[in-house]
Design a protein around this motif. Structure first.
Motif, PDB file in Angstrom:
ATOM      1  N   HIS A   1      -9.379  26.345  54.759  1.00  0.00           N
ATOM      2  CA  HIS A   1     -10.427  27.364  54.675  1.00  0.00           C
ATOM      3  C   HIS A   1      -9.791  28.745  54.828  1.00  0.00           C
ATOM      4  O   HIS A   1      -9.818  29.324  55.921  1.00  0.00           O
ATOM      5  CB  HIS A   1     -11.460  27.151  55.788  1.00  0.00           C
ATOM      6  CG  HIS A   1     -12.351  25.977  55.586  1.00  0.00           C
ATOM      7  ND1 HIS A   1     -13.596  25.901  56.161  1.00  0.00           N
ATOM      8  CD2 HIS A   1     -12.191  24.824  54.891  1.00  0.00           C
ATOM      9  CE1 HIS A   1     -14.167  24.748  55.819  1.00  0.00           C
ATOM     10  NE2 HIS A   1     -13.324  24.082  55.052  1.00  0.00           N
TER      11      HIS A   1
ATOM     12  N   THR B   1     -17.702  22.858  54.905  1.00  0.00           N
ATOM     13  CA  THR B   1     -18.534  23.312  53.792  1.00  0.00           C
ATOM     14  C   THR B   1     -19.233  22.108  53.170  1.00  0.00           C
ATOM     15  O   THR B   1     -18.935  20.955  53.500  1.00  0.00           O
ATOM     16  CB  THR B   1     -17.679  23.993  52.713  1.00  0.00           C
ATOM     17  OG1 THR B   1     -16.783  23.008  52.163  1.00  0.00           O
ATOM     18  CG2 THR B   1     -16.881  25.170  53.272  1.00  0.00           C
ATOM     19  N   GLN B   2     -20.140  22.367  52.246  1.00  0.00           N
ATOM     20  CA  GLN B   2     -20.796  21.275  51.520  1.00  0.00           C
ATOM     21  C   GLN B   2     -19.759  20.436  50.778  1.00  0.00           C
ATOM     22  O   GLN B   2     -19.870  19.213  50.717  1.00  0.00           O
ATOM     23  CB  GLN B   2     -21.832  21.855  50.548  1.00  0.00           C
ATOM     24  CG  GLN B   2     -22.754  20.804  49.950  1.00  0.00           C
ATOM     25  CD  GLN B   2     -23.639  20.128  50.990  1.00  0.00           C
ATOM     26  OE1 GLN B   2     -23.951  20.700  52.034  1.00  0.00           O
ATOM     27  NE2 GLN B   2     -24.047  18.912  50.713  1.00  0.00           N
TER      28      GLN B   2
END
Length: 123
Positions: free
Chosen positions: A75, A83-84
């Motif tokens: 990230h 995150t999704q």
């Protein structure tokens, strides 16, 4: 942004822990994921792939019995929450796979539950 058709695969030996993600992705400035399968004997198989190309059987080598599987997610923007895409990748890997979020010199093991693509907790 250009993506690759095939994941990068590396095979080596030695025990790894959450901090392995810093050494693996510490200077990577794009979002990326890695599936690490480590056998009881310590043999490690690593598959590095684009986080947007959701994980599945092709992104994680077959796991021998008793193997430890970890999904590392880079990230670069600094958000240390999954995150999704991370949840979709986690849902595509075998049950029991651990998730570690990496950003530069920071590495955090996600202790929350697995979530399917719709954001709901998996049973």
């Amino acid at each position: 942004m250009e993506t690759r058709d095939k994941p990068l695969r590396v095979l080596c030996r030695g025990w790894v822990e959450a901090g392995f993600g810093v050494r693996l992705m510490g200077r990577l400035h794009v979002e990326a994921s890695a599936c690490v399968v480590q056998s009881r004997a310590g043999e490690l198989a690593l598959t590095l792939f684009d986080s947007y190309a959701h994980a599945g059987a092709a992104f994680c080598p077959p796991a021998p019995e008793g193997a430890r599987i970890t999904l590392y997610s880079n990230h670069p923007a600094g958000n240390m929450e999954p995150t999704q895409d991370d949840f979709q990748n986690l849902a595509g890997l075998p049950e029991g796979t651990g998730l570690v979020i990496v950003c530069g010199s920071r590495c955090v093991r996600w202790e929350g539950g697995r979530r399917a693509g719709d954001g709901q907790e998996r049973a």
